[in-house]
Design a protein around this motif. Structure first.
Motif, mmCIF file in Angstrom:
data_model
loop_
_atom_site.group_PDB
_atom_site.id
_atom_site.type_symbol
_atom_site.label_atom_id
_atom_site.label_comp_id
_atom_site.label_asym_id
_atom_site.label_seq_id
_atom_site.Cartn_x
_atom_site.Cartn_y
_atom_site.Cartn_z
ATOM 1 N N LEU A 10 57.001 16.733 30.678
ATOM 2 C CA LEU A 10 55.601 17.184 30.736
ATOM 3 C C LEU A 10 55.491 18.676 30.423
ATOM 4 O O LEU A 10 54.601 19.104 29.669
ATOM 5 C CB LEU A 10 55.028 16.888 32.122
ATOM 6 C CG LEU A 10 53.538 17.149 32.327
ATOM 7 C CD1 LEU A 10 52.698 16.377 31.318
ATOM 8 C CD2 LEU A 10 53.124 16.802 33.752
ATOM 9 N N ASP A 11 56.402 19.481 30.976
ATOM 10 C CA ASP A 11 56.384 20.918 30.697
ATOM 11 C C ASP A 11 56.632 21.194 29.219
ATOM 12 O O ASP A 11 56.020 22.097 28.631
ATOM 13 C CB ASP A 11 57.437 21.643 31.543
ATOM 14 C CG ASP A 11 57.049 21.731 33.009
ATOM 15 O OD1 ASP A 11 55.867 21.482 33.325
ATOM 16 O OD2 ASP A 11 57.924 22.032 33.842
ATOM 17 N N ARG A 14 53.406 20.570 27.398
ATOM 18 C CA ARG A 14 52.399 21.593 27.670
ATOM 19 C C ARG A 14 52.698 22.899 26.953
ATOM 20 O O ARG A 14 51.794 23.579 26.473
ATOM 21 C CB ARG A 14 52.314 21.834 29.178
ATOM 22 C CG ARG A 14 51.583 20.733 29.925
ATOM 23 C CD ARG A 14 51.640 20.943 31.420
ATOM 24 N NE ARG A 14 50.862 19.912 32.130
ATOM 25 C CZ ARG A 14 51.005 19.628 33.409
ATOM 26 N NH1 ARG A 14 51.899 20.292 34.135
ATOM 27 N NH2 ARG A 14 50.263 18.695 33.969
ATOM 28 N N LEU A 15 53.967 23.235 26.871
ATOM 29 C CA LEU A 15 54.342 24.517 26.276
ATOM 30 C C LEU A 15 54.367 24.468 24.754
ATOM 31 O O LEU A 15 53.979 25.422 24.079
ATOM 32 C CB LEU A 15 55.713 24.961 26.799
ATOM 33 C CG LEU A 15 55.761 25.396 28.270
ATOM 34 C CD1 LEU A 15 57.202 25.617 28.696
ATOM 35 C CD2 LEU A 15 54.939 26.661 28.487
ATOM 36 N N VAL A 48 50.058 11.817 30.442
ATOM 37 C CA VAL A 48 50.219 11.995 29.003
ATOM 38 C C VAL A 48 49.521 10.843 28.302
ATOM 39 O O VAL A 48 49.208 9.813 28.907
ATOM 40 C CB VAL A 48 51.706 12.064 28.562
ATOM 41 C CG1 VAL A 48 52.440 13.169 29.290
ATOM 42 C CG2 VAL A 48 52.395 10.720 28.745
ATOM 43 N N GLU A 66 50.880 13.746 23.882
ATOM 44 C CA GLU A 66 50.381 15.044 24.353
ATOM 45 C C GLU A 66 49.973 14.912 25.809
ATOM 46 O O GLU A 66 49.710 13.792 26.288
ATOM 47 C CB GLU A 66 49.183 15.514 23.530
ATOM 48 C CG GLU A 66 47.908 14.713 23.774
ATOM 49 C CD GLU A 66 46.690 15.320 23.100
ATOM 50 O OE1 GLU A 66 46.844 16.310 22.355
ATOM 51 O OE2 GLU A 66 45.571 14.787 23.316
ATOM 52 N N PRO A 67 49.899 16.042 26.554
ATOM 53 C CA PRO A 67 49.368 15.963 27.914
ATOM 54 C C PRO A 67 47.925 15.463 27.875
ATOM 55 O O PRO A 67 47.155 15.816 26.982
ATOM 56 C CB PRO A 67 49.441 17.415 28.408
ATOM 57 C CG PRO A 67 50.457 18.073 27.533
ATOM 58 C CD PRO A 67 50.343 17.410 26.202
ATOM 59 N N PRO A 69 44.355 15.732 28.675
ATOM 60 C CA PRO A 69 43.477 16.786 29.204
ATOM 61 C C PRO A 69 42.509 16.296 30.263
ATOM 62 O O PRO A 69 42.016 17.077 31.068
ATOM 63 C CB PRO A 69 42.730 17.274 27.956
ATOM 64 C CG PRO A 69 42.794 16.159 26.992
ATOM 65 C CD PRO A 69 44.089 15.454 27.252
ATOM 66 N N LEU A 91 42.212 19.844 31.767
ATOM 67 C CA LEU A 91 43.570 20.308 32.057
ATOM 68 C C LEU A 91 44.207 21.006 30.866
ATOM 69 O O LEU A 91 45.235 21.683 31.018
ATOM 70 C CB LEU A 91 44.435 19.129 32.505
ATOM 71 C CG LEU A 91 45.558 19.438 33.494
ATOM 72 C CD1 LEU A 91 45.024 20.144 34.721
ATOM 73 C CD2 LEU A 91 46.301 18.170 33.880
ATOM 74 N N ALA A 92 43.599 20.903 29.698
ATOM 75 C CA ALA A 92 44.077 21.635 28.527
ATOM 76 C C ALA A 92 43.478 23.036 28.458
ATOM 77 O O ALA A 92 43.826 23.825 27.581
ATOM 78 C CB ALA A 92 43.759 20.865 27.251
ATOM 79 N N THR A 366 46.731 26.440 36.697
ATOM 80 C CA THR A 366 48.121 26.498 37.169
ATOM 81 C C THR A 366 48.295 25.628 38.408
ATOM 82 O O THR A 366 49.256 24.853 38.516
ATOM 83 C CB THR A 366 48.516 27.950 37.484
ATOM 84 O OG1 THR A 366 48.435 28.724 36.290
ATOM 85 C CG2 THR A 366 49.928 28.025 38.028
ATOM 86 N N ARG A 369 47.741 21.708 37.528
ATOM 87 C CA ARG A 369 48.841 21.044 36.825
ATOM 88 C C ARG A 369 49.959 20.652 37.771
ATOM 89 O O ARG A 369 50.612 19.623 37.587
ATOM 90 C CB ARG A 369 49.345 21.942 35.699
ATOM 91 C CG ARG A 369 48.377 22.012 34.526
ATOM 92 C CD ARG A 369 48.669 23.158 33.602
ATOM 93 N NE ARG A 369 47.718 23.190 32.481
ATOM 94 C CZ ARG A 369 47.479 24.239 31.720
ATOM 95 N NH1 ARG A 369 48.137 25.385 31.958
ATOM 96 N NH2 ARG A 369 46.606 24.187 30.737
#
Length: 381
Positions: A10-11, A14-15, A48, A66-67, A69, A91-92, A366, A369
């Motif tokens: 997941l990280d 997101r990154l 996701v 993708e995550p 949102p 969340l995006a 932050t 998530r």
């Protein structure tokens, strides 16, 4: 281990953005079956979502993830003496609703009610209910007191310093509430989305109805031992006649009302706001320019004081007065160079009146998530 693998996947999404299972496996060092199981679990819990398939290159196409949102939403509120702003983001980080109103409240009770009203209206505009929002972050002048559940050092909001205020806000906004100093959130906003991206040590100085400062050291907010780091309105200032037990001396000498008072004292009796003084200065009015230069010298005093202690790489000016960088910068630089060899770079914030709100959403995201991951259904190993 299964949860750790899910978090790593997941990280990574997101990154780095949307990716396929083979790409994630290559970049995380996890095996393809491990990544596949993690994606399956994350998709099952709504964290996701698939967004298509690869089409280029030889071989079979792969699903792109993708995550999600829509997995959670956050609410940000900016309480100012002149205006109250609220926004909801997914969340995006995409803002899907925003409301902005004048603050006409004259008591803490009416302001708490107004915050509730704006919050409900904003989440409804986003197609949600208040209970659907996982985190809420409120930016306010003053220093939150977690023990007395109130606010300190907020003289510009009548009644706002009473005990139990934080509980009242939580009662009307619901659980998941964070209350943070507005200047701190402005600094977070500029660090995440604005002019201070990638800057390790900087300060954001907000100059408007009041004066505050958010301090970032090594990429982290610095609040001090009691949360009052950055309350620069309380700096001593010899020309101020303010009672420091009520309002800070420097705030009394350099906030927006003092700009108006100085303008009226030299004959600009028609001005009603600091904004009008700066508009006159931009048109070349010599008396307004005199007031602006005086304000610049006072702000230079603040920057010199801060620079001697923190040595910031960058000073970001924001707020109704602070955004007039084209008029303030040159006289500030001249005043600084007359008084100190420590002259940091001074710039205007990029986010304008949205800095506090952007910071509130960043802090909320932050927390959200982490919460949506921790609150997912228990997974049977």
């Amino acid at each position: 281990m299964r949860a750790l693998n899910q978090r790593a996947v997941l990280d990574r999404l997101r990154l780095e953005g949307p990716s396929t299972r083979p790409q994630i496996a290559k970049e995380t060092g996890l095996s393809k079956p491990t990544v596949g199981q993690a994606l399956l679990d994350l998709e099952r819990h709504g964290l996701v979502r698939p967004v298509g398939r690869t089409t280029a290159g030889p071989g079979r196409s792969a699903v792109v993830y993708e995550p999600n949102p829509a997995a959670a939403h956050v609410l940000g509120v900016d309480i100012g003496r002149q205006r109250i702003r609220a926004a909801v983001s997914d969340l995006a980080g995409s803002v899907i609703a925003r409301v902005d109103e004048r603050n006409r409240c004259r008591s803490a009770d009416s302001l708490v009610r107004k915050v509730r009203e704006l919050a409900v209206r904003t989440v409804n505009d986003a197609g949600l209910e208040l209970d659907d929002v996982i985190t809420k972050v409120v930016g306010s002048p003053g220093v939150p007191d977690t023990r007395g559940r109130g606010m300190h050092h907020a003289p510009n909001l009548p009644g706002w310093e009473r005990k139990g205020l934080l509980d009242e806000l939580e009662d009307v906004l619901g659980p998941g509430l964070v209350v943070e100093n507005d200047a701190n959130l402005a600094a977070v906003g500029e660090m995440e989305f604005g002019v201070a991206k990638g800057i390790g040590v900087f300060v954001t100085v907000t100059v408007g109805t009041g004066i505050g400062m958010g301090i970032v050291i090594d990429g982290q907010l610095f609040r001090g031992a009691h949360g009052a780091a950055g309350e620069v309105g309380y700096l001593p200032y010899p020309e101020s006649k303010e009672d420091p037990r009520v309002r800070g001396q420097f705030e009394g000498a350099a906030a927006a009302h003092s700009v108006v008072d100085r303008a009226k004292a030299i004959g600009l009796t028609q001005v009603r706001s600091a904004r009008e003084v700066f508009v006159l200065a931009k048109s070349g009015d010599t008396r307004a320019l005199e007031v602006v230069h005086d304000e610049a010298e006072r702000l230079a005093y603040l920057v010199a004081s801060v620079s001697a202690v923190l040595d910031p790489e960058l000073v970001v000016l924001s707020g109704g007065v602070g955004t007039n960088i084209e008029l303030l910068q040159e006289p500030m630089d001249l005043a600084l160079r007359r008084t100190t060899p420590l002259v940091p770079r001074i710039v205007a914030g990029e986010l304008g009146d949205g800095a506090v709100l952007s910071g509130a959403l960043a802090v909320g995201l932050t927390a959200a998530r982490d919460l949506v991951f921790d609150q997912r259904e228990a997974i049977t190993l």
